[in-house]
Design a protein around this motif. Structure first.
Motif, mmCIF file in Angstrom:
data_model
loop_
_atom_site.group_PDB
_atom_site.id
_atom_site.type_symbol
_atom_site.label_atom_id
_atom_site.label_comp_id
_atom_site.label_asym_id
_atom_site.label_seq_id
_atom_site.Cartn_x
_atom_site.Cartn_y
_atom_site.Cartn_z
ATOM 1 N N LYS A 1 -24.462 -11.354 8.579
ATOM 2 C CA LYS A 1 -25.134 -10.877 7.368
ATOM 3 C C LYS A 1 -24.431 -11.366 6.108
ATOM 4 C CE LYS A 1 -26.419 -6.819 10.042
ATOM 5 N NZ LYS A 1 -26.428 -5.350 10.175
ATOM 6 N N GLY A 2 -23.480 -12.285 6.281
ATOM 7 C CA GLY A 2 -22.820 -12.893 5.136
ATOM 8 C C GLY A 2 -21.433 -12.384 4.838
ATOM 9 N N ALA A 3 -20.840 -11.557 5.690
ATOM 10 C CA ALA A 3 -19.528 -10.974 5.431
ATOM 11 C C ALA A 3 -18.401 -11.844 5.996
ATOM 12 C CB ALA A 3 -19.442 -9.578 6.027
ATOM 13 N N GLY A 4 -17.448 -12.205 5.114
ATOM 14 C CA GLY A 4 -16.237 -12.861 5.562
ATOM 15 C C GLY A 4 -15.245 -11.833 6.068
ATOM 16 N N PRO A 5 -14.066 -12.279 6.556
ATOM 17 C CA PRO A 5 -13.088 -11.347 7.141
ATOM 18 C C PRO A 5 -12.693 -10.188 6.229
ATOM 19 C CG PRO A 5 -12.496 -13.602 7.663
ATOM 20 C CD PRO A 5 -13.630 -13.685 6.701
ATOM 21 N N GLU A 6 -12.423 -10.464 4.947
ATOM 22 C CA GLU A 6 -12.031 -9.389 4.037
ATOM 23 C C GLU A 6 -13.177 -8.419 3.807
ATOM 24 O OE1 GLU A 6 -10.240 -10.580 0.394
ATOM 25 O OE2 GLU A 6 -8.795 -11.920 1.342
ATOM 26 N N THR A 7 -14.382 -8.962 3.661
ATOM 27 C CA THR A 7 -15.555 -8.101 3.455
ATOM 28 C C THR A 7 -15.827 -7.244 4.679
ATOM 29 O OG1 THR A 7 -16.524 -9.718 1.942
ATOM 30 C CG2 THR A 7 -18.002 -8.080 2.875
ATOM 31 N N VAL A 8 -15.622 -7.807 5.865
ATOM 32 C CA VAL A 8 -15.802 -7.036 7.097
ATOM 33 C C VAL A 8 -14.887 -5.818 7.098
ATOM 34 C CG1 VAL A 8 -15.325 -7.048 9.582
ATOM 35 C CG2 VAL A 8 -16.699 -8.866 8.568
ATOM 36 N N ARG A 9 -13.623 -6.023 6.753
ATOM 37 C CA ARG A 9 -12.679 -4.899 6.730
ATOM 38 C C ARG A 9 -13.075 -3.870 5.672
ATOM 39 N NH1 ARG A 9 -9.151 -9.236 7.926
ATOM 40 N NH2 ARG A 9 -8.717 -9.658 5.726
ATOM 41 N N GLU A 10 -13.537 -4.350 4.526
ATOM 42 C CA GLU A 10 -13.976 -3.444 3.458
ATOM 43 C C GLU A 10 -15.188 -2.624 3.904
ATOM 44 O OE1 GLU A 10 -14.612 -1.525 -0.239
ATOM 45 O OE2 GLU A 10 -12.865 -2.430 0.719
ATOM 46 N N LEU A 11 -16.148 -3.274 4.531
ATOM 47 C CA LEU A 11 -17.340 -2.566 4.998
ATOM 48 C C LEU A 11 -16.992 -1.530 6.062
ATOM 49 C CD1 LEU A 11 -19.784 -5.602 5.246
ATOM 50 C CD2 LEU A 11 -20.050 -3.647 3.703
ATOM 51 N N ASP A 12 -16.061 -1.863 6.936
ATOM 52 C CA ASP A 12 -15.658 -0.922 7.974
ATOM 53 C C ASP A 12 -15.036 0.328 7.353
ATOM 54 O OD1 ASP A 12 -15.398 -0.525 10.921
ATOM 55 O OD2 ASP A 12 -13.269 -0.381 10.421
ATOM 56 N N ALA A 13 -14.202 0.128 6.329
ATOM 57 C CA ALA A 13 -13.588 1.265 5.642
ATOM 58 C C ALA A 13 -14.646 2.103 4.917
ATOM 59 C CB ALA A 13 -12.533 0.773 4.659
ATOM 60 N N GLN A 14 -15.626 1.433 4.322
ATOM 61 C CA GLN A 14 -16.699 2.138 3.623
ATOM 62 C C GLN A 14 -17.494 3.009 4.599
ATOM 63 O OE1 GLN A 14 -17.546 1.993 0.313
ATOM 64 N NE2 GLN A 14 -16.583 0.159 -0.516
ATOM 65 N N LEU A 15 -17.837 2.447 5.761
ATOM 66 C CA LEU A 15 -18.586 3.208 6.759
ATOM 67 C C LEU A 15 -17.766 4.376 7.299
ATOM 68 C CD1 LEU A 15 -20.429 0.467 8.866
ATOM 69 C CD2 LEU A 15 -21.459 2.103 7.283
ATOM 70 N N SER A 16 -16.453 4.194 7.429
ATOM 71 C CA SER A 16 -15.598 5.270 7.904
ATOM 72 C C SER A 16 -15.621 6.448 6.923
ATOM 73 C CB SER A 16 -14.168 4.757 8.090
ATOM 74 O OG SER A 16 -13.338 5.779 8.612
ATOM 75 N N HIS A 17 -15.555 6.133 5.638
ATOM 76 C CA HIS A 17 -15.632 7.189 4.608
ATOM 77 C C HIS A 17 -16.991 7.890 4.676
ATOM 78 C CE1 HIS A 17 -15.017 9.251 0.785
ATOM 79 N NE2 HIS A 17 -16.239 8.852 0.457
ATOM 80 N N PHE A 18 -18.044 7.111 4.811
ATOM 81 C CA PHE A 18 -19.386 7.689 4.906
ATOM 82 C C PHE A 18 -19.471 8.629 6.108
ATOM 83 C CE2 PHE A 18 -24.016 6.953 6.157
ATOM 84 C CZ PHE A 18 -24.510 7.866 5.236
ATOM 85 N N ALA A 19 -18.928 8.195 7.243
ATOM 86 C CA ALA A 19 -18.959 9.033 8.446
ATOM 87 C C ALA A 19 -18.194 10.329 8.236
ATOM 88 C CB ALA A 19 -18.391 8.261 9.631
ATOM 89 N N ASP A 20 -17.082 10.271 7.489
ATOM 90 C CA ASP A 20 -16.334 11.489 7.167
ATOM 91 C C ASP A 20 -17.215 12.476 6.401
ATOM 92 O OD1 ASP A 20 -14.050 10.422 8.329
ATOM 93 O OD2 ASP A 20 -13.179 9.769 6.420
ATOM 94 N N LYS A 21 -17.958 11.958 5.424
ATOM 95 C CA LYS A 21 -18.810 12.819 4.591
ATOM 96 C C LYS A 21 -19.992 13.365 5.394
ATOM 97 C CE LYS A 21 -16.332 12.618 0.962
ATOM 98 N NZ LYS A 21 -15.643 13.858 0.487
ATOM 99 N N VAL A 22 -20.529 12.545 6.291
ATOM 100 C CA VAL A 22 -21.611 13.019 7.155
ATOM 101 C C VAL A 22 -21.118 14.167 8.040
ATOM 102 C CG1 VAL A 22 -23.108 12.402 9.102
ATOM 103 C CG2 VAL A 22 -22.888 10.850 7.152
#
Length: 385
Positions: A212-233
């Motif tokens: 979907k266009g994510a390089g290695p750094e973006t992949v790690r950033e997206l994973d952290a973002q989803l982890s935060h979202f899961a915490d809030k859910v």
């Protein structure tokens, strides 16, 4: 002689319906007397809506929604009138095919349009849904879809976050007070063969983010973002999506359904075959032909060809696969009822040339396969010669 043709789409070249027609022509060039039953298929990704509508005399409705990068796109949903079931293909509103490769950006891509499609169908009175969630351009955990349906994802100032997977860390509180109450009175079957969790090395960002266009750094950033979202859910639902199987489907959209919708996930090909009454077609069939653009080890993970072969094997009908290309691991399909895997490409050519000639190549390839399979001895044995 009865032959069932049940291909998936050949991505970028042939819809499943056109592929089935090409295969029919190839068979009847070899054996004009053959009975050919066309059952174009899909596995929950692109083409699922078209396949189910076509095979159930359904209808489509066009809806203008917000595309993955925030611009308006024309999407559609389908209705199977016999059952009143609404088919929503998220790729129609939030898919990879809607974004030029040079513009792919999972930090900004949103599922808002998928939510708008659901809302439009709810407005039209539908309450039974099949959601095909393959082919997404998004990695927002389904946040956009939830916002379109009234959920408020609020930052520390009490303001709504913007679109995309790059906004999820800004969520301070999830407000469910305006979430569309019709969701709770509806049923949702999620068509997906993805069992990946939401986060981690096997999660949505690491496994699917790069396409979907994510390089290695973006992949790690997206994973952290989803982890935060899961915490809030988890704070508002008690459901921990982080490592939940299937939550990583469609950039986390699968997790949003698991947490906030009365839903269940099923393998896409199984849903399609059930609605097509595929097992009924197998009665007295001599052979099943299926195919897709590429067949390799991934095909055995629940793709169309695999599901077709498994269903046919239960009734002791052999399956042959015809593909645009054949990759490593295709031999793993043999233990599931596949007799052989064949490429339809008949000479040196570029990918663009193969795509441009896809219909004629598939017709030719099918003719050769059935001529070989139904050679003189086999035809005598089956009483058709």
């Amino acid at each position: 002689m009865k032959i069932i043709v049940a291909p998936d789409s050949f991505k970028g070249s042939l819809s499943a319906v056109r592929a089935a027609e090409a295969m029919r022509k190839g068979i009847q060039t070899a054996f004009p007397e053959a009975e050919v039953v066309m059952v174009p298929s899909a596995d929950g990704g692109e083409g699922t809506l078209e396949t189910l509508v076509a095979s159930n005399n359904g209808k489509k409705k066009k809806v203008t929604v917000t595309g993955p990068l925030g611009t308006a796109v024309e999407a559609e949903y389908g209705v199977l009138e016999e059952t009143g079931t609404c088919i929503i293909e998220m790729a129609s509103a939030s898919g990879l095919e809607l974004v030029p490769r040079t513009a792919l950006d999972p930090l900004k891509a949103t599922t808002y349009g998928t939510g708008e499609l659901i809302r439009a169908a709810l407005d039209d009175g539908y309450s039974s849904f099949i959601l095909a969630i393959g082919g997404s351009a998004t990695n927002d955990g389904g946040a956009g879809m939830l916002q379109a349906l009234g959920m408020k994802l609020l930052d520390s100032k009490g303001e709504e976050i913007f679109f995309g997977g790059g906004e999820l860390k800004r969520i301070h509180r999830i407000d469910l007070s305006s979430f569309d109450p019709r969701i709770g009175r509806s049923t949702f079957v999620i068509a997906s063969d993805v069992g990946n969790p939401l986060i981690g090395l096997d999660g949505a960002s690491h496994v699917f983010g790069p396409q979907k266009g994510a390089g290695p750094e973006t992949v790690r950033e997206l994973d952290a973002q989803l982890s935060h979202f899961a915490d809030k859910v988890a704070e508002v639902t008690g459901i921990k999506l982080h490592h939940r199987p299937g939550a990583g489907a469609a950039g986390g959209l699968g997790g949003a359904f698991q947490a906030f919708f009365p839903s269940r996930m099923e393998r896409g090909i199984d849903i399609v075959l059930a609605y097509q009454r595929f097992s009924d077609h197998l009665s007295e069939a001599d052979l099943v032909l299926t195919g897709e653009g590429r067949v390799d080890a991934q095909t055995a993970s629940g793709k169309t060809a695999m599901g077709i072969a498994q269903a046919a094997k239960k009734q002791k009908v052999p399956t042959i696969i015809i593909a645009g290309s054949v990759g490593d691991g295709a031999e793993s399909l043999y233990k599931h009822g596949v007799v052989s895997v064949n490429s339809m490409v008949n000479g040196p050519m570029s990918l663009d040339e193969a795509i441009g000639q896809a219909a004629s190549l598939l017709e030719w390839g099918t003719e050769q396969v059935v001529r070989s399979y139904f050679h003189k001895g086999v035809r005598k044995q089956k009483g058709v010669f």
